[in-house]
Design an enzyme around this catalytic site. Structure first.
Site, mmCIF file in Angstrom:
data_model
loop_
_atom_site.group_PDB
_atom_site.id
_atom_site.type_symbol
_atom_site.label_atom_id
_atom_site.label_comp_id
_atom_site.label_asym_id
_atom_site.label_seq_id
_atom_site.Cartn_x
_atom_site.Cartn_y
_atom_site.Cartn_z
ATOM 1 N N PHE A 277 7.765 -6.525 -5.178
ATOM 2 C CA PHE A 277 6.427 -6.941 -5.600
ATOM 3 C C PHE A 277 5.478 -7.006 -4.399
ATOM 4 O O PHE A 277 5.787 -7.598 -3.383
ATOM 5 C CB PHE A 277 6.498 -8.318 -6.272
ATOM 6 C CG PHE A 277 5.172 -8.882 -6.677
ATOM 7 C CD1 PHE A 277 4.424 -8.276 -7.680
ATOM 8 C CD2 PHE A 277 4.646 -10.003 -6.041
ATOM 9 C CE1 PHE A 277 3.190 -8.782 -8.060
ATOM 10 C CE2 PHE A 277 3.408 -10.520 -6.417
ATOM 11 C CZ PHE A 277 2.679 -9.907 -7.421
ATOM 12 N N GLN A 278 4.352 -6.344 -4.521
ATOM 13 C CA GLN A 278 3.315 -6.272 -3.488
ATOM 14 C C GLN A 278 3.825 -5.659 -2.184
ATOM 15 O O GLN A 278 3.346 -5.980 -1.104
ATOM 16 C CB GLN A 278 2.684 -7.642 -3.238
ATOM 17 C CG GLN A 278 1.827 -8.126 -4.405
ATOM 18 C CD GLN A 278 1.000 -9.357 -4.091
ATOM 19 O OE1 GLN A 278 1.345 -10.159 -3.203
ATOM 20 N NE2 GLN A 278 -0.095 -9.523 -4.806
ATOM 21 N N GLU B 132 -10.515 -9.290 1.234
ATOM 22 C CA GLU B 132 -9.937 -8.937 2.531
ATOM 23 C C GLU B 132 -10.836 -7.986 3.317
ATOM 24 O O GLU B 132 -10.875 -8.035 4.554
ATOM 25 C CB GLU B 132 -8.550 -8.310 2.342
ATOM 26 C CG GLU B 132 -7.485 -9.280 1.872
ATOM 27 C CD GLU B 132 -7.416 -9.420 0.356
ATOM 28 O OE1 GLU B 132 -6.540 -10.165 -0.136
ATOM 29 O OE2 GLU B 132 -8.252 -8.764 -0.337
ATOM 30 N N LYS C 292 7.928 -11.518 5.725
ATOM 31 C CA LYS C 292 7.926 -12.951 5.421
ATOM 32 C C LYS C 292 9.081 -13.687 6.089
ATOM 33 O O LYS C 292 8.908 -14.809 6.591
ATOM 34 C CB LYS C 292 7.973 -13.140 3.905
ATOM 35 C CG LYS C 292 7.704 -14.562 3.441
ATOM 36 C CD LYS C 292 7.571 -14.620 1.933
ATOM 37 C CE LYS C 292 7.226 -16.036 1.454
ATOM 38 N NZ LYS C 292 7.052 -16.078 -0.022
ATOM 39 N N MET D 191 -31.066 6.282 0.208
ATOM 40 C CA MET D 191 -30.808 7.441 1.051
ATOM 41 C C MET D 191 -30.245 8.602 0.235
ATOM 42 O O MET D 191 -30.600 9.773 0.457
ATOM 43 C CB MET D 191 -29.853 7.088 2.191
ATOM 44 C CG MET D 191 -29.731 8.177 3.242
ATOM 45 S SD MET D 191 -31.281 8.515 4.115
ATOM 46 C CE MET D 191 -31.243 7.247 5.374
#
Length: 554
Positions: free
Chosen positions: A115-116, A53, A165, A467
């Site tokens: 969940f999630q 993502e 959803k 760096m």
């Protein structure tokens, strides 16, 4: 008169995206966003499956910056949404318009630790220009239109829309028309023009200090007209590169921590700074109390919050640069100052000589810049290679140089190049990366493979976090800690595993032919350039030091 059409929230989303001219989106599916992905199958919008993502968010950022349009990315709830956070923060820091659509658990279980489930609305508030959570299907259409308007108006930035959803699956009657939520803008003459013109006329040693706001305002033509009329010596921030023609005789290059000596000295000696779309970033100013100590300031910006935030403005000109810049475009009598700046530019030019057969990264990137097609879009990751690209490559427009400025995000370059290539399929796109940065989002090679994107990758490889190693050498008594990357994978073999042609070069005699082969190849290509691990980026302004006290070697 509007036409009514009953449809699901997921289907409505794609209708609104198309109304706003969206042709491509980047994302990754999951449970809470499945209804949107189901509606995707009936849409003409092309979806690019990224392999993380964060890769989708950076692809949307690259798309927005290369195309001058809103970038769009999708993610599911929970870890999918949280993986967008870094990309949103990057877009906010660099004022990039993106709309992120996240799925959320159904409203009936929100707040139950489903969940999630994660409060992405709350998490995103610190890294977006605005965030929405839609809990009523009747609000969805209006919110989506508002998201695009907010992303684009004023100082641009990222907007998140979190859609549960059940809202995606619910049916609603669409009004079928674009709802404009942009505030009506009246182009009034800018305030303070009279005092600003007086300051310009009295200045003996003015410098034009140009930032990323010029590109975001699509004001490159107005800026160049201003320069052609005033002939003010000019400098650029990292994100402002490309706004000023690199061929302009009065252009002194980038200023700041790794800026050119001529740019930093001119700013320090100036008696007037004309600041255009820049924010006095700490990497630009060095020790703020000693930055341009004798200069008055005219500050052009669209964001009121930037005025007087770090440096007081003697004249503040708020609003659209396209309107306001021409109001101050007057001829100036500063011939002796121009000549002095041009002489500094000549005296402090770059030296590309490097002993032995080892490859010198600045010379490689200069040669890539000279040989690449004129409208090439270059992205970078973050580190030494980023600064070398900024110092030694030339860009004709800000949309041709995409780098993570304010956030400094490793892992930016490869997915940003994907977004740029999708937005400009006919242009050459080159990702300049380092062997540390590229590993952050290396999985996006799979996206390049799947969609046969002809992205070219120049991998500057010193087997170090270069760096960090340089700073440890200079400021931590040479005590090197966790910067060794000598156990990195075989990058040529890795690229080949993704059906990407690749080559490694380790001596300067190999470089020219390899660059030509890369640019001529009809498809993606990875060129691994092995350099000396001890090479540093010069000049360097140490922390909390004035810009005229640059280190030029150890």
């Amino acid at each position: 008169m509007t036409s009514e059409k009953k449809q699901t929230g997921g289907s409505l989303l794609f209708d609104v995206l198309q109304q706003h001219g969206v042709e491509h989106v980047f994302g990754y599916p999951g449970g809470a966003i499945m209804p949107i992905y189901d509606a995707l199958t009936d849409s003409d919008i092309q979806h690019f499956l990224c392999r993380h993502e964060q890769g989708a968010a950076f692809s949307a950022v690259g798309y927005a910056r290369a195309a001058g349009k809103v970038g769009v990315c999708f993610a599911t709830s929970g870890p999918g949404a949280t993986n967008l956070i870094t990309g949103l923060a990057d877009a906010l820091a660099d004022s990039i318009p993106i709309v992120a659509i996240t799925g959320q658990v159904a409203t009936s279980v929100m707040g139950s630790d489903a969940f999630q489930e994660i409060d992405i609305f709350g998490l995103s508030l610190a890294c977006t220009k605005h965030s929405f959570q839609v809990t009523d299907i009747n609000d969805l259409e209006k919110v989506l239109h508002q998201a695009f308007a907010i992303a684009l108006e004023g100082r641009q930035g990222p907007v998140l829309v979190d859609i549960p959803k059940d809202i995606q699956m619910a049916h609603v009657v669409s009004q079928g028309s674009v709802v404009s939520t942009l505030k009506n803008k009246v182009n009034l003459p800018p305030a303070n023009v009279g005092s600003a013109i007086a300051m310009l006329c009295h200045a003996k040693q003015p410098v034009l200090y140009v930032g990323g706001g010029v590109g975001m305002a699509n004001a490159v033509d107005e800026l160049r007209d201003f320069i052609d009329i005033t002939h003010i010596p000019s400098v650029s921030t990292l994100k402002g590169l490309g706004a000023i023609s690199p061929d302009n005789e009065n252009y002194l290059g980038m200023l700041g921590m790794h800026g050119t000596k001529a740019a930093n000295l001119a700013v320090q000696e100036s008696d007037l700074l004309v600041v255009v779309g820049a924010r006095f970033d700490d990497r630009v100013t060095g020790k703020l109390s000693e930055f341009a100590p004798n200069a008055k300031v005219i500050h052009f910006d669209i964001d009121t919050a930037e005025i007087n935030k770090r440096r007081a403005a003697d004249s503040a000109i708020l609003g659209d640069l396209k309107t306001n810049l021409p109001a101050l475009a007057i001829p100036l009598e500063i011939k002796s100052w121009q000549q002095k700046c041009q002489q500094m530019k000549a005296d402090f030019g770059w030296d590309y000589n490097h002993p032995g057969h080892t490859i010198f990264a600045p010379a490689v990137l200069k040669e890539v810049s000279e040989k690449m097609p004129k409208n090439t879009c270059v992205t970078t990751d973050v580190g030494q290679h980023q600064m070398w690209a900024a110092q030694h490559m030339s860009f004709e427009h800000p949309s041709n140089f995409l780098t993570s400025g304010g956030m400094g995000t490793m892992g930016f370059g490869l997915p940003a190049a994907i977004g740029a290539q999708v937005s400009r399929p006919k242009d050459c796109v080159i990702a300049v990366s380092g062997d540390g940065s590229i590993m952050m989002n290396i999985q996006e090679l799979a996206t390049i493979k799947r969609f046969q994107l002809p992205v070219k990758i120049v991998l500057i490889d010193n087997a170090k976090l270069g760096m960090v190693r340089q700073w440890q050498d200079l400021f931590f008594q040479g005590r090197l800690s966790e910067t060794d990357l000598s156990d990195n994978p075989d990058f040529v073999m890795l690229a080949n595993a993704f059906d990407i042609k690749a080559k490694q070069v380790s001596s300067k005699e190999e470089v020219s032919a390899a660059i030509e082969e890369m640019l001529e190849h009809n498809g993606p290509y990875l060129l691994q350039v092995k350099i000396d691990a001890a090479d540093n980026v010069w000049p360097l302004v140490p922390p909390n030091t004035a810009n005229d006290k640059m280190m030029e070697s150890t």
